[in-house]
Enzyme design. Structure first.
Site, short mmCIF file in Angstrom:
data_model
loop_
_atom_site.label_atom_id
_atom_site.label_comp_id
_atom_site.label_asym_id
_atom_site.label_seq_id
_atom_site.Cartn_x
_atom_site.Cartn_y
_atom_site.Cartn_z
N ASP A 30 0.85 -1.19 0.00
CA ASP A 30 0.00 0.00 0.00
C ASP A 30 0.89 1.25 0.00
OD1 ASP A 30 -3.22 0.56 0.97
OD2 ASP A 30 -1.79 2.23 1.08
N ILE A 31 0.51 2.23 -0.79
CA ILE A 31 1.31 3.45 -0.94
C ILE A 31 1.26 4.31 0.33
CG2 ILE A 31 -0.47 5.03 -1.85
CD1 ILE A 31 1.54 5.70 -4.12
N ASN A 87 -12.78 -3.14 2.76
CA ASN A 87 -13.69 -2.00 2.85
C ASN A 87 -14.67 -2.05 1.69
OD1 ASN A 87 -12.29 -1.02 5.10
ND2 ASN A 87 -10.86 0.13 3.84
N GLY A 93 -15.66 2.83 3.68
CA GLY A 93 -14.39 3.50 3.40
C GLY A 93 -13.71 3.03 2.13
N GLN A 94 -14.46 2.41 1.21
CA GLN A 94 -13.85 1.95 -0.04
C GLN A 94 -13.61 3.14 -0.95
OE1 GLN A 94 -16.08 -1.05 -2.20
NE2 GLN A 94 -14.40 -1.41 -3.65
N HIS A 100 -10.40 -5.43 -3.13
CA HIS A 100 -9.05 -5.58 -2.57
C HIS A 100 -9.15 -5.94 -1.10
CE1 HIS A 100 -10.24 -1.32 -2.42
NE2 HIS A 100 -9.59 -1.24 -1.28
N HIS A 102 -6.97 -5.61 2.35
CA HIS A 102 -5.81 -5.07 3.04
C HIS A 102 -5.28 -6.15 3.98
CE1 HIS A 102 -6.74 -0.65 2.32
NE2 HIS A 102 -7.93 -1.17 2.09
P1 AMP Z 1 -9.70 1.50 0.26
O1 AMP Z 1 -9.73 2.85 0.92
O2 AMP Z 1 -10.10 0.36 1.15
O3 AMP Z 1 -10.45 1.50 -1.06
O4 AMP Z 1 -8.17 1.20 -0.06
C1 AMP Z 1 -7.50 1.75 -1.14
C2 AMP Z 1 -6.05 1.71 -0.78
O5 AMP Z 1 -5.30 1.89 -1.96
C3 AMP Z 1 -5.60 2.81 0.19
O6 AMP Z 1 -5.07 2.22 1.37
C4 AMP Z 1 -4.53 3.57 -0.59
O7 AMP Z 1 -3.45 3.98 0.21
C5 AMP Z 1 -4.11 2.55 -1.63
N1 AMP Z 1 -3.57 3.08 -2.88
C6 AMP Z 1 -4.11 4.04 -3.68
N2 AMP Z 1 -3.35 4.23 -4.76
C7 AMP Z 1 -2.30 3.36 -4.66
C8 AMP Z 1 -1.17 3.06 -5.47
N3 AMP Z 1 -0.95 3.71 -6.64
N4 AMP Z 1 -0.31 2.13 -5.05
C9 AMP Z 1 -0.50 1.48 -3.88
N5 AMP Z 1 -1.57 1.69 -3.07
C10 AMP Z 1 -2.44 2.62 -3.45
#
Ligand code: AMP
Ligand code: ZN
Length: 114
Positions: A30-31, A87, A93-94, A100, A102
């Site tokens: 995760d970024i 999520n 919180g999606q 995906h 986490h």
């Molecule tokens: P959610 O909020 O459950 O939809 O999770 C989306 C996740 O994607 C968040 O934790 C972000 O930090 C992560 N995210 C968004 N863009 C990227 C990216 N380019 N590379 C890695 N993680 C990302």
């Protein structure tokens, strides 16, 4: 879906820090990590959320769970414990509309979540 961020990450057209890959799933860091270990596990097929994850898509969910076990073991958190979170929708919180999980670990995680 060419306009989906996680489809593009799975296809390699958007860079990511790969942790694991097989025929059905891709996993990457995760970024914006919320724990020492924070990996996102995604199906290579575009599935919007848990709400679309049944029926013909169920094998992708099983593959995500298989990947989670492998990643947790490889990262050494299988015995200390970890959390899998999916999520779903606005209240969940999606923020990315591609299914995906986490995988969070490496510290004691609070409960309940915010
Ligand atoms: P959610 O909020 O459950 O939809 O999770 C989306 C996740 O994607 C968040 O934790 C972000 O930090 C992560 N995210 C968004 N863009 C990227 C990216 N380019 N590379 C890695 N993680 C990302
Ligand atoms: Zn997608």
């Amino acid at each position: 879906m060419s306009d989906c961020l996680f489809c593009r990450i799975a296809a390699g057209s958007v860079p990511s820090a790969k942790v694991y890959e097989d025929d059905m799933v891709y996993a990457f860091k995760d970024i914006d990590p919320q724990a020492p270990l924070h990996v996102l596990i995604i199906p290579k097929k575009h599935i919007q959320s848990v709400l679309q994850a049944g029926g013909e898509n169920a094998p992708y969910v099983a593959a995500m769970m298989d990947a989670a076990r492998k990643i947790a073991k490889d990262a050494g958190v299988d015995e200390s414990g970890f959390r899998l979170v999916m999520n779903t929708g606005a209240d969940g919180g999606q923020t990315v509309d591609h299914l995906h999980a986490h995988l969070l670990g490496g510290r004691s995680l609070g409960w309940p979540p915010g």
